[in-house]
Design a protein around this motif. Structure first.
Motif, mmCIF file in Angstrom:
data_model
loop_
_atom_site.group_PDB
_atom_site.id
_atom_site.type_symbol
_atom_site.label_atom_id
_atom_site.label_comp_id
_atom_site.label_asym_id
_atom_site.label_seq_id
_atom_site.Cartn_x
_atom_site.Cartn_y
_atom_site.Cartn_z
ATOM 1 N N SER A 168 51.035 52.334 11.124
ATOM 2 C CA SER A 168 51.557 52.175 10.028
ATOM 3 C C SER A 168 52.582 53.282 9.527
ATOM 4 O O SER A 168 53.608 53.326 9.199
ATOM 5 C CB SER A 168 51.113 51.528 9.046
ATOM 6 N N ALA A 170 47.415 48.290 7.929
ATOM 7 C CA ALA A 170 48.810 48.569 7.959
ATOM 8 C C ALA A 170 49.690 48.464 6.464
ATOM 9 O O ALA A 170 50.563 48.899 6.370
ATOM 10 C CB ALA A 170 49.501 47.295 9.036
ATOM 11 N N THR A 180 54.258 49.739 6.184
ATOM 12 C CA THR A 180 54.933 49.097 7.141
ATOM 13 C C THR A 180 54.644 47.771 7.354
ATOM 14 O O THR A 180 53.707 47.125 7.071
ATOM 15 C CB THR A 180 54.735 49.937 8.637
#
Length: 335
Positions: free
Chosen positions: A102, A124, A129
């Motif tokens: 991420s 993540a 992201t």
């Protein structure tokens, strides 16, 4: 037509007829709109074209619930899968990989389950992201129920994906069927922890059949939850990876996403000239010896030894004692 095949086809036809009798597309669309989901079909601008690699197994439509654009989220994405009954080692590694990917702008695709899936999604999400959770139930059904808060965050920062209409409950076959979507949506699949019998290996099989890149994380050789990963690596089906940089190196653009070579720490003595380092290695630890003895051990002439000893003494590597030269006893170990 074979006499054995006809009864099977009749049973299948009866099964699908029963399903069609209860199907109500208008109701499904209304329930999806009411819950905040949207229906995606091939040809829509948000449709990920990599799903076409599934051929006849390509989904006819997908239900999405979330703020992220599915197509854009999957352009640079990695699937992270593994055991539901993950060990602390496995969940830690999955979260680290999810966060590492991420941070570098790569989305994580997983199944939203306990264990490795949940840890990868959380890693993540921690770095901002979008993450994609592919479910084996309707997007309005929270399964597992303990992931209610996780799915709420995924909707706000990523997207939930399902082939099933609203209200559909998960079944074992649906988990296996949805695994092909996890493999097809991503550029590659990473198996963090998997036993020899594991749904994660089913996803790995789909990735291989789709010519997607496959990677696996090694675990303790005594751990049954890593036995599937070790088998994939041993058979050459998966590449062994230990960092998110190595995963990106594998699935990223050729020449643009190379992982740095792992290097050990650089010590001050590594910066010495080769001859000086040879002289230093020839100096004994406890008893002092003369420059001539050091020259023989180092394989250099006496003048070189005398020159190097002066610099080494000034740098704190060696000291002069009544019987000659020795290493300083209080020198740092790294020297």
């Amino acid at each position: 037509m074979s006499d054995r095949l006809l009864p099977k086809l009749e049973r299948l036809l009866a099964s699908w007829t029963a399903r069609l009798e209860t199907a109500d597309p208008g109701r499904d669309l209304a329930e999806g709109e009411w819950s905040g989901a949207r229906l995606l079909i091939p040809g829509d601008s948000e449709w990920p074209t990599q799903l076409d690699d599934l051929g006849d197994s390509r989904p006819y439509a997908l239900w999405l619930h979330g703020q992220a654009n599915l197509r854009f989220s999957c352009l640079r994405s990695v699937a992270i899968v593994g055991s539901r009954a993950a060990t602390p080692y496995g969940t830690h590694v999955a979260a680290e990989f999810g966060a590492g990917l991420s941070q570098r702008g790569w989305s994580v695709v997983s199944g939203g389950a306990y264990g490795i899936d949940g840890a990868a999604h959380r890693g993540a999400l921690a770095c901002g992201t979008p993450t994609v959770a592919v479910l084996a139930c309707g997007t309005d059904v929270t399964y597992p129920s303990a992931h209610h808060d996780l799915f709420a965050i995924v909707r706000s920062q990523g997207v939930l994906v399902s082939e099933c209409p609203m209200g559909t409950r998960p079944t074992r076959p649906r988990f296996l069927v949805r695994n092909r979507l996890i493999a097809a949506l991503s550029r590659g699949t990473l198996v963090v922890e998997a036993a020899v019998r594991s749904g994660a290996l089913n996803t790995a099989g789909h990735a291989t059949s789709l010519n997607r890149l496959l990677a696996a994380v090694p675990g303790p050789v005594t751990s049954e939850t890593s036995a599937g990963c070790h088998r994939l690596i041993r058979q050459g089906a998966a590449i062994c990876v230990t960092t998110s940089e190595e995963v990106i190196d594998l699935v990223g653009a050729l020449g643009d996403d190379l992982a740095p070579e792992a290097r050990g720490p650089v010590f001050p003595r590594d910066r010495l000239e080769p001859e000086t380092r040879r002289v230093l290695e020839a100096v004994p630890v406890r008893t002092g010896v003369g420059p001539a003895t050091i020259a023989v051990a180092a394989g250099v002439d006496l003048q070189t030894v005398l020159s190097c000893l002066g610099g080494l003494a000034a740098a704190g590597y060696v000291e002069r004692v009544p019987r000659g030269w020795r290493l300083r006893p209080d020198r740092p170990p790294a020297l």
